[in-house]
Design an enzyme around this catalytic site. Structure first.
Site, PDB file in Angstrom:
ATOM      1  N   CYS A  71      12.625   0.900  -5.671  1.00 18.18           N
ATOM      2  CA  CYS A  71      11.850   2.153  -5.920  1.00 18.18           C
ATOM      3  C   CYS A  71      12.356   2.717  -7.514  1.00 18.18           C
ATOM      4  O   CYS A  71      13.717   2.775  -7.648  1.00 18.18           O
ATOM      5  CB  CYS A  71      12.420   3.213  -5.010  1.00 18.18           C
ATOM      6  SG  CYS A  71      12.323   4.910  -5.566  1.00 18.18           S
ATOM      7  N   GLY A  72      11.501   2.924  -8.227  1.00 22.19           N
ATOM      8  CA  GLY A  72      11.622   3.223  -9.687  1.00 22.19           C
ATOM      9  C   GLY A  72      12.532   4.442  -9.885  1.00 22.19           C
ATOM     10  O   GLY A  72      13.468   4.542 -10.505  1.00 22.19           O
ATOM     11  N   HIS A  73      12.165   5.517  -8.752  1.00 25.27           N
ATOM     12  CA  HIS A  73      12.715   6.835  -9.135  1.00 25.27           C
ATOM     13  C   HIS A  73      14.241   6.783  -8.423  1.00 25.27           C
ATOM     14  O   HIS A  73      15.037   7.415  -9.129  1.00 25.27           O
ATOM     15  CB  HIS A  73      12.142   7.831  -8.337  1.00 25.27           C
ATOM     16  CG  HIS A  73      10.587   8.248  -8.764  1.00 25.27           C
ATOM     17  ND1 HIS A  73      10.217   8.643  -9.762  1.00 25.27           N
ATOM     18  CD2 HIS A  73       9.242   8.125  -7.993  1.00 25.27           C
ATOM     19  CE1 HIS A  73       9.186   8.745  -9.964  1.00 25.27           C
ATOM     20  NE2 HIS A  73       8.420   8.524  -8.888  1.00 25.27           N
ATOM     21  N   CYS A  74      14.694   5.661  -7.712  1.00 27.23           N
ATOM     22  CA  CYS A  74      16.000   5.561  -7.213  1.00 27.23           C
ATOM     23  C   CYS A  74      16.522   4.927  -8.271  1.00 27.23           C
ATOM     24  O   CYS A  74      17.841   5.468  -8.163  1.00 27.23           O
ATOM     25  CB  CYS A  74      15.849   4.729  -5.693  1.00 27.23           C
ATOM     26  SG  CYS A  74      14.817   5.424  -4.650  1.00 27.23           S
TER      27      CYS A  74
END
Length: 483
Positions: A71-74
């Site tokens: 996950c990029g946001h993670c």
């Protein structure tokens, strides 16, 4: 037979005292099983279905991030999350941060209804069944402050003048609740709001000498700021108590900073449309995609002005626009919602800016209008009586009961300064307007209408201060906070 029993007994004794199961001898200390350790990465607890229960038992306040490795946001949140953990550790704070690899721990993601990443949940006092959804910032200091206000008191207890002054001097915006009884439920409301208003510092006190120092005689929430007028007071309603929505709206409005003086007449406000400023955009009837743009407001008349044509905003164009407004060369604009197709189908008619004049000043009708704000508690409390009034007079062809959202519609005839405001427009020429200032219940409303827009002599001329005091009109809505 005796030999068989002896053999079984002998085997049992051997099983209990053999090399594998032999207990400590006389006088020897009993060995304790090794304590289970929860693994950590960068100061963050690494949780799984096997050790979540242990973590909840060991840590009274625990923020858990459910993440996915892909996950990029993670990945963007990870360094801020680690910094927040370090900040709290340096303070020896009780709150801890933890994380769960969602795809690898499907039992936990199902248990806590995790459907997107990252999802953060806050656990308090080991309560596994009702975690709180994290609604705070995603930068390190914001995460740490959100947890500080849940792990400890969200407001500083003030006992003397030095402590109060130090708190006020230490921040640009400080909110202090002055309560004569700190056990009052209004204090709980105040502290609950303080948990999430992270851009303000909160204090509270019950000390008479501090009431006297700041010129107060009753429970009041005071916002101190190092700009503009320096202070704004929010008295607590003695009958209705402290409404969290109204207080939140008050603090948000009065903490907005006015900057840059122009020609000693104009102050500028810069609004970031990418931040949580929807209430400001609504006030000016703007959409975020219209930015960058410019609006001018006269604070005395509340009239608003917009540039006649689009184009780049430069120092020259802004200066020219300000001179044009101050010189009376620009006409004000009025906000109006679109007229609903069914505006006249219900007993309470819906008015907007576009149809107000036509309905309110119809010479053949007696029109009774409630001007309200969607967020106003007092408006909500009188809504049932207003609906009942409209139902009672729905068959009277010469009487119209209506309402207008005064935060989304502006009127050329007059400004609305408080919510709710009730005005009666009697039939006939002359555009006469009568403001209703008495008790807000069905019986009194009915007497007022039946008597042609005034109450019989035996009725009180003025409304008591309770139970429905007016709410100051600032033409904004309650802010929403999203993750």
């Amino acid at each position: 037979m005796d030999g068989q029993l002896l053999l079984v007994l002998l085997l049992l004794l051997l099983g209990a005292s053999g090399p594998e199961g032999q207990g400590p001898g006389p006088g020897e200390p009993e060995e304790e099983p090794p304590k289970e350790e929860i693994p950590e990465e960068d100061g963050i607890l690494v949780l799984s279905r096997r050790n979540l229960g242990l973590a909840l038992r060991e840590h009274r306040t625990l923020l858990v991030q459910f993440y996915a490795p892909w996950c990029g946001h993670c990945k963007a949140l990870a360094p801020e999350y680690s910094k927040a953990a370090a900040l709290l550790a340096a303070e020896s704070a009780k709150a801890r941060l933890a994380k769960v690899d969602g795809p690898a721990e499907t039992e936990l993601t199902e248990e806590f209804a995790v459907t997107t990443y990252p999802t953060l949940k806050f656990f308090r006092d080991g309560n596994r069944t009702h975690p709180e959804e994290y609604t705070g910032p995603r930068e390190a200091e914001g995460i740490a402050e959100w947890l500080r206000r849940r792990a400890g008191p969200s407001a500083t207890r003030l006992e003397d003048e030095d402590g109060a002054q130090a708190l006020i001097d230490g921040r640009d915006v400080v909110v202090i609740g002055f309560f004569q009884d700190l056990r009052d439920e209004d204090v709980a409301t105040f502290l609950a709001l303080a948990q999430d208003a992270l851009d303000m510092t909160f204090g509270l006190t019950d000390q008479p000498k501090l009431f006297q120092k700041f010129g107060l005689t009753k429970d009041t929430v005071v916002l101190f700021k190092k700009f503009d007028e320096g202070r704004a007071d929010f008295p607590v309603d003695e009958e209705l108590g402290l409404d969290q929505g109204d207080l939140s709206h008050f603090l948000l409005t009065h903490s907005m900073r006015l900057v840059t003086e122009f020609n000693s007449q104009v102050l500028f406000v810069v609004v970031d449309v990418g931040a949580d400023n929807g209430h400001v955009l609504q006030y000016f009837g703007l959409k975020a995609e219209e930015a960058p743009t410019l609006r001018f407001i006269n604070m005395e008349t509340t009239k608003k002005y917009a540039p006649a044509h689009g184009g780049p905003l430069t120092a020259a164009s802004v200066t020219a626009f300000c001179h044009a407004v101050l010189g009376g060369e620009v006409k004000p604009y009025l906000l109006s919602q679109e007229l609903p197709p069914d505006w006249d189908q219900r007993p309470v008619k819906t008015l907007v800016g576009k149809n107000f004049e036509q309905v309110a000043f119809d010479e053949t009708k007696n029109v009774f209008i409630k001007f309200y704000a969607p967020w106003c508690t007092h408006c909500k409390e009188m809504a049932a009586a207003w609906e009942a009034l409209a139902e009672k007079y729905k068959d009277h062809k010469d009487i119209i009961i209506a309402e207008l959202d005064a935060t989304a519609n502006e009127l050329e005839a007059f400004p609305v300064h408080g919510f709710p405001t009730l005005k009666f427009f009697p039939a006939g020429p002359g555009r006469k307007v009568i403001e209703y200032k008495s008790t807000r219940d069905l019986e009194t409303f009915s007497k007022f209408l039946d008597n042609g827009g005034e109450l019989p002599a035996e009725e009180p001329a003025e409304e008591p201060a309770a139970p429905f005091p007016e709410t100051p009109a600032n033409s904004t809505t309650e802010p929403k906070e999203e993750l």
